[in-house]
Design a protein around this motif. Structure first.
Motif, PDB file in Angstrom:
ATOM      1  N   GLU A   1       5.504   4.399  -6.325  1.00 26.90           N
ATOM      2  CA  GLU A   1       5.177   3.888  -7.655  1.00 26.90           C
ATOM      3  C   GLU A   1       4.836   2.409  -7.571  1.00 26.90           C
ATOM      4  N   ARG A   2       3.920   2.010  -8.440  1.00 27.01           N
ATOM      5  CA  ARG A   2       3.488   0.620  -8.531  1.00 27.01           C
ATOM      6  C   ARG A   2       3.461   0.230 -10.000  1.00 27.01           C
ATOM      7  N   THR A   3       3.853  -0.997 -10.296  1.00 29.75           N
ATOM      8  CA  THR A   3       3.782  -1.472 -11.678  1.00 29.75           C
ATOM      9  C   THR A   3       2.359  -1.948 -11.968  1.00 29.75           C
ATOM     10  N   LEU A   4       2.066  -2.117 -13.239  1.00 23.36           N
ATOM     11  CA  LEU A   4       0.753  -2.597 -13.641  1.00 23.36           C
ATOM     12  C   LEU A   4       0.511  -4.012 -13.134  1.00 23.36           C
TER      13      LEU A   4
ATOM     14  N   LEU B   1      -2.735  -5.007 -10.909  1.00 21.35           N
ATOM     15  CA  LEU B   1      -3.692  -6.023 -11.318  1.00 21.35           C
ATOM     16  C   LEU B   1      -3.847  -7.118 -10.257  1.00 21.35           C
ATOM     17  N   GLU B   2      -2.785  -7.388  -9.503  1.00 24.13           N
ATOM     18  CA  GLU B   2      -2.873  -8.397  -8.458  1.00 24.13           C
ATOM     19  C   GLU B   2      -3.617  -7.884  -7.227  1.00 24.13           C
ATOM     20  N   HIS B   3      -3.431  -6.604  -6.889  1.00 20.56           N
ATOM     21  CA  HIS B   3      -3.976  -6.073  -5.651  1.00 20.56           C
ATOM     22  C   HIS B   3      -5.214  -5.189  -5.836  1.00 20.56           C
ATOM     23  N   LYS B   4      -5.268  -4.372  -6.911  1.00 20.07           N
ATOM     24  CA  LYS B   4      -6.371  -3.440  -7.128  1.00 20.07           C
ATOM     25  C   LYS B   4      -6.784  -3.431  -8.603  1.00 20.07           C
ATOM     26  N   PRO B   5      -7.346  -4.514  -9.129  1.00 19.41           N
ATOM     27  CA  PRO B   5      -7.675  -4.540 -10.556  1.00 19.41           C
ATOM     28  C   PRO B   5      -8.771  -3.550 -10.945  1.00 19.41           C
TER      29      PRO B   5
ATOM     30  N   ASN C   1     -15.640  -9.046 -13.848  1.00 13.18           N
ATOM     31  CA  ASN C   1     -14.368  -9.749 -14.132  1.00 13.18           C
ATOM     32  C   ASN C   1     -13.242  -8.764 -14.415  1.00 13.18           C
ATOM     33  N   ALA C   2     -13.092  -7.760 -13.568  1.00 15.52           N
ATOM     34  CA  ALA C   2     -12.086  -6.726 -13.776  1.00 15.52           C
ATOM     35  C   ALA C   2     -10.665  -7.269 -13.689  1.00 15.52           C
ATOM     36  N   GLU C   3     -10.482  -8.374 -12.974  1.00 14.03           N
ATOM     37  CA  GLU C   3      -9.123  -8.914 -12.794  1.00 14.03           C
ATOM     38  C   GLU C   3      -8.635  -9.682 -14.012  1.00 14.03           C
ATOM     39  N   LYS C   4      -9.501  -9.910 -15.016  1.00 12.80           N
ATOM     40  CA  LYS C   4      -9.130 -10.742 -16.161  1.00 12.80           C
ATOM     41  C   LYS C   4      -8.884  -9.939 -17.435  1.00 12.80           C
ATOM     42  N   ILE C   5      -8.537  -8.652 -17.310  1.00  8.44           N
ATOM     43  CA  ILE C   5      -8.242  -7.852 -18.503  1.00  8.44           C
ATOM     44  C   ILE C   5      -6.844  -8.192 -19.015  1.00  8.44           C
TER      45      ILE C   5
END
Length: 144
Positions: A86-89, A93-97, A58-62
């Motif tokens: 640069e990428r925001t957090l 989290l949406e693309h590479k959690p 469940n890495a996407e649910k942090i």
């Protein structure tokens, strides 16, 4: 009294299963780094790789605290002139959690060959199912 010196072939590696749902990123990463280094073991030595395997589901649910979703920036370079990106957090989290957790743990490990070997034992999975059932990982509860 003699000092006990652990050899790499004497190290017993366990498998741990951590559910990242609702956990804060930094607190989770510090606990995982402790397990990967082997600091929870009695025979820990900083120059010996005595850590365990860690499976995170469940890495996407942090969660993160504060305004980190917009303010925390991840930088990378394409190796072309002017290729700093640069990428925001929130985007990460949406693309590479799984990459968010991997980078947080990587930055808490030693910056040498030993740290790279430790990071290979970290397995991060998006979703509740993982392909490591045969290793029988023991569930570990990390405080949120």
């Amino acid at each position: 009294m003699k000092t006990y010196r652990v050899r790499p072939e004497d190290v017993v590696r366990n498998w741990w299963l951590i559910d990242a749902e609702g956990k804060i990123l930094g607190r989770l990463a510090s606990e995982v780094a402790k397990l990967l280094r082997g600091k929870h073991k009695v025979y820990y030595q900083p120059d010996v790789d005595c850590g365990d395997f860690v499976v995170i589901i469940n890495a996407e649910k942090i969660r993160v605290t504060g305004k980190k979703l917009e303010n925390k920036i991840y930088y990378f370079h394409t190796n072309y002139p002017g290729g700093l990106k640069e990428r925001t957090l929130r985007w990460m989290l949406e693309h590479k959690p799984e990459e968010v957790i991997r980078l947080a743990v990587k930055r808490m490990l030693p910056k040498n060959k030993l740290g790279h070997r430790m990071l290979k034992r970290l397995k991060i999975v998006v979703g509740p199912n993982h392909p490591y059932q045969a290793q029988k990982p023991q569930p570990l509860e990390v405080k949120a």
